[in-house]
Write a protein that holds these residues in place. Structure first.
Motif, PDB file in Angstrom:
ATOM      1  N   VAL A  47     -30.341   0.538  11.589  1.00 49.70           N
ATOM      2  CA  VAL A  47     -31.352   1.554  11.906  1.00 49.70           C
ATOM      3  C   VAL A  47     -32.306   1.692  10.726  1.00 49.70           C
ATOM      4  N   ARG A  48     -33.535   2.055  11.034  1.00 45.00           N
ATOM      5  CA  ARG A  48     -34.562   2.257  10.004  1.00 45.00           C
ATOM      6  C   ARG A  48     -35.302   3.555  10.295  1.00 45.00           C
ATOM      7  N   GLY A  49     -35.927   4.091   9.265  1.00 44.82           N
ATOM      8  CA  GLY A  49     -36.702   5.314   9.450  1.00 44.82           C
ATOM      9  C   GLY A  49     -37.384   5.732   8.163  1.00 44.82           C
ATOM     10  N   GLU A  50     -37.919   6.911   8.197  1.00 48.36           N
ATOM     11  CA  GLU A  50     -38.573   7.469   7.012  1.00 48.36           C
ATOM     12  C   GLU A  50     -38.243   8.949   6.920  1.00 48.36           C
ATOM     13  N   MET A  51     -38.251   9.464   5.693  1.00 48.95           N
ATOM     14  CA  MET A  51     -37.852  10.851   5.467  1.00 48.95           C
ATOM     15  C   MET A  51     -38.643  11.419   4.292  1.00 48.95           C
ATOM     16  N   ARG A  52     -39.059  12.666   4.440  1.00 48.84           N
ATOM     17  CA  ARG A  52     -39.718  13.358   3.346  1.00 48.84           C
ATOM     18  C   ARG A  52     -38.658  14.062   2.506  1.00 48.84           C
ATOM     19  N   ALA A  53     -38.667  13.783   1.210  1.00 43.99           N
ATOM     20  CA  ALA A  53     -37.654  14.369   0.328  1.00 43.99           C
ATOM     21  C   ALA A  53     -38.164  14.393  -1.100  1.00 43.99           C
TER      22      ALA A  53
ATOM     23  N   GLY B  54     -36.457  13.271  -3.694  1.00 39.88           N
ATOM     24  CA  GLY B  54     -35.954  12.165  -4.481  1.00 39.88           C
ATOM     25  C   GLY B  54     -35.063  11.262  -3.650  1.00 39.88           C
ATOM     26  N   GLU B  55     -34.770  10.081  -4.207  1.00 46.52           N
ATOM     27  CA  GLU B  55     -33.968   9.101  -3.487  1.00 46.52           C
ATOM     28  C   GLU B  55     -32.552   9.614  -3.224  1.00 46.52           C
ATOM     29  N   SER B  56     -32.000  10.359  -4.180  1.00 45.92           N
ATOM     30  CA  SER B  56     -30.644  10.886  -4.021  1.00 45.92           C
ATOM     31  C   SER B  56     -30.553  11.859  -2.854  1.00 45.92           C
ATOM     32  N   VAL B  57     -31.626  12.623  -2.634  1.00 46.03           N
ATOM     33  CA  VAL B  57     -31.651  13.569  -1.514  1.00 46.03           C
ATOM     34  C   VAL B  57     -31.615  12.813  -0.186  1.00 46.03           C
ATOM     35  N   VAL B  58     -32.345  11.703  -0.124  1.00 48.11           N
ATOM     36  CA  VAL B  58     -32.361  10.881   1.091  1.00 48.11           C
ATOM     37  C   VAL B  58     -30.967  10.329   1.378  1.00 48.11           C
ATOM     38  N   ASN B  59     -30.322   9.774   0.329  1.00 44.57           N
ATOM     39  CA  ASN B  59     -28.977   9.209   0.500  1.00 44.57           C
ATOM     40  C   ASN B  59     -27.987  10.259   0.993  1.00 44.57           C
ATOM     41  N   ALA B  60     -28.041  11.453   0.384  1.00 42.99           N
ATOM     42  CA  ALA B  60     -27.107  12.516   0.765  1.00 42.99           C
ATOM     43  C   ALA B  60     -27.326  12.955   2.198  1.00 42.99           C
ATOM     44  N   SER B  61     -28.591  13.091   2.598  1.00 41.48           N
ATOM     45  CA  SER B  61     -28.913  13.539   3.946  1.00 41.48           C
ATOM     46  C   SER B  61     -28.465  12.521   4.991  1.00 41.48           C
TER      47      SER B  61
ATOM     48  N   LEU C  55     -24.738   4.562   6.862  1.00 42.74           N
ATOM     49  CA  LEU C  55     -24.437   3.838   5.638  1.00 42.74           C
ATOM     50  C   LEU C  55     -25.738   3.226   5.131  1.00 42.74           C
ATOM     51  N   VAL C  56     -26.272   3.803   4.071  1.00 41.25           N
ATOM     52  CA  VAL C  56     -27.598   3.405   3.584  1.00 41.25           C
ATOM     53  C   VAL C  56     -27.503   2.100   2.807  1.00 41.25           C
ATOM     54  N   SER C  57     -28.404   1.156   3.120  1.00 40.24           N
ATOM     55  CA  SER C  57     -28.463  -0.103   2.378  1.00 40.24           C
ATOM     56  C   SER C  57     -29.726  -0.222   1.531  1.00 40.24           C
TER      57      SER C  57
END
Length: 406
Positions: free
Chosen positions: A27-33, A35-42, A49-51
């Motif tokens: 799956v792919r997408g985009e997110m407003r956050a 920082g990168e760590s916030v994206v991973n946690a969300s 499972l983020v790659s």
């Protein structure tokens, strides 16, 4: 303390991510956050499972034009009328924009609004794209709780204004294009064609006709001084337009001249009246007080004569004079506009009557553009025929008289 913490919060940007869901599907997408760590946690909380996570890169893009702002306003008004929350509306419009600069602008405004700034204040941070009229209307909509209605009215105003400008440009485009082509053709004739004829005429051994001698003398001057002619012409145009743009006195002079130019002056005058009445009608209908509304009206008219007249009207109205009386004293408004404003003041429907006046003059501009398009074509053809035809005939006169010379 809460305000300070809010001010130090990291600025949110858009991240693009890729990973696998619980079923192993990519799956792919985009997110407003923030920082990168916030994206991973969300995403982990969603069972993904983020790659790969990367910040969306913003390239240069095209300059933001008035058309882009008008389209954004219409989209925002439509979504808010449909009940879409403001921040989500900004997200949708930003993602749909094909211009990276426009996307960045909308993301910046969204970020300001999300941290508690009012929408009008967020717009005021970008005066290059959102003028005082725009911000004042949005502020009035926020204060009255009718933001979606005001955005719709603002979108209509921008569309009408752009339509008038487009019609005037289309009326001027044809003659300008023809003049440029004629200048290029005359340059080629003067530099390359006439010198060739001159060499042929030398072998005749007779006296050349006066028109031919005049054209040859003009060609010789042009060939010798072409660099000076182009430099003076280009430099003169640059200096003229820069002075027009920067000097208020020059703007006033040129705007007065433009209003008096035959044919085109009437077109410009009607378009200015249409913009003036449309702007005041929109501002007044939004609940903006008349004195404050006049602040934006003069500049929106696009003509220094009406801008100065509006400043005088504002002074008179602020001291208690009626709008119609103040407009009459300037001497620049047509009788019909004055009558419509007077009826509007007396009946309490000033915005409606000014809107009707704007519609009338917008229709007049439309009809004039159609008439000018059919009028200018034969007029320009006659001028070009006289110029180029005169040169051609002058160069062929010796050939017509070749028999008598021999």
């Amino acid at each position: 303390m809460a305000t300070a913490a809010l001010a130090k919060a990291p600025k949110e940007v858009i991240f693009e991510w890729e990973g696998k869901d619980r079923n192993g599907k990519i799956v792919r997408g985009e997110m407003r956050a923030g920082g990168e760590s916030v994206v991973n946690a969300s995403l982990r909380r969603q069972g993904i499972l983020v790659s790969k996570v990367k910040k969306r890169r913003v390239s240069g893009g095209k300059a933001i034009k008035q058309k882009d702002i008008a389209i954004f306003t219409r989209q925002l008004a439509t979504m808010m009328k449909a009940g879409v929350p403001l921040l989500q509306s900004f997200d949708i419009v930003a993602r749909g924009s094909t211009n990276p600069r426009m996307t960045k602008l909308l993301n910046d405004i969204r970020g300001d609004v999300e941290t508690g700034t009012s929408l009008s204040s967020a717009f005021r941070k970008h005066p290059l794209h959102f003028d005082a009229l725009y911000c004042n209307l949005v502020e009035a909509g926020e204060a009255g709780g009718i933001l979606e209605a005001l955005l719709d009215r603002l979108a209509i105003y921008q569309e009408k204004t752009m339509a008038i400008k487009s019609k005037i440009k289309s009326a001027l485009m044809y003659p300008i294009a023809v003049v440029v082509v004629a200048f290029v053709v005359l340059t080629v004739i003067m530099i390359f064609v006439i010198p060739a004829f001159k060499d042929v005429f030398k072998s005749f051994g007779g006296e050349l006709p006066a028109p031919t001698l005049v054209v040859i003398a003009m060609s010789e001057f042009f060939v010798q001084w072409w660099w000076a002619i182009f430099s003076l012409f280009g430099g003169g145009l640059y200096f003229f337009f820069e002075s027009w743009k920067r000097s208020e006195k020059m703007q006033m002079t040129m705007d007065r001249i433009l209003l008096k130019v035959p044919i085109f002056g009437d077109l410009i005058h009607k378009s200015v009246i249409a913009r003036w009445t449309r702007t005041l009608s929109t501002m007044f209908a939004a609940g903006v007080p008349l004195v404050e509304a006049l602040d934006s009206v003069g500049g929106a008219s696009g003509n220094a004569v009406y801008r100065i007249a509006t400043e005088q009207i504002q002074k008179d109205v602020s001291t208690g004079s009626a709008l119609t009386t103040s407009m009459t004293s300037t001497g620049v408004f047509p009788t019909m506009v004055l009558q419509m404003a007077s009826i509007g003041e007396e009946s309490g429907s000033l915005d409606h009557m000014l809107g009707k006046a704007a519609e009338f003059y917008e229709d007049e501009v439309d009809e004039m553009v159609k008439g000018l398009s059919s009028l200018m074509e034969p007029f320009i053809i006659v001028i070009l025929g006289v110029l180029i035809g005169g040169i051609v005939v002058s160069m062929y006169l010796p050939i017509f008289k070749l028999g008598s010379v021999v």
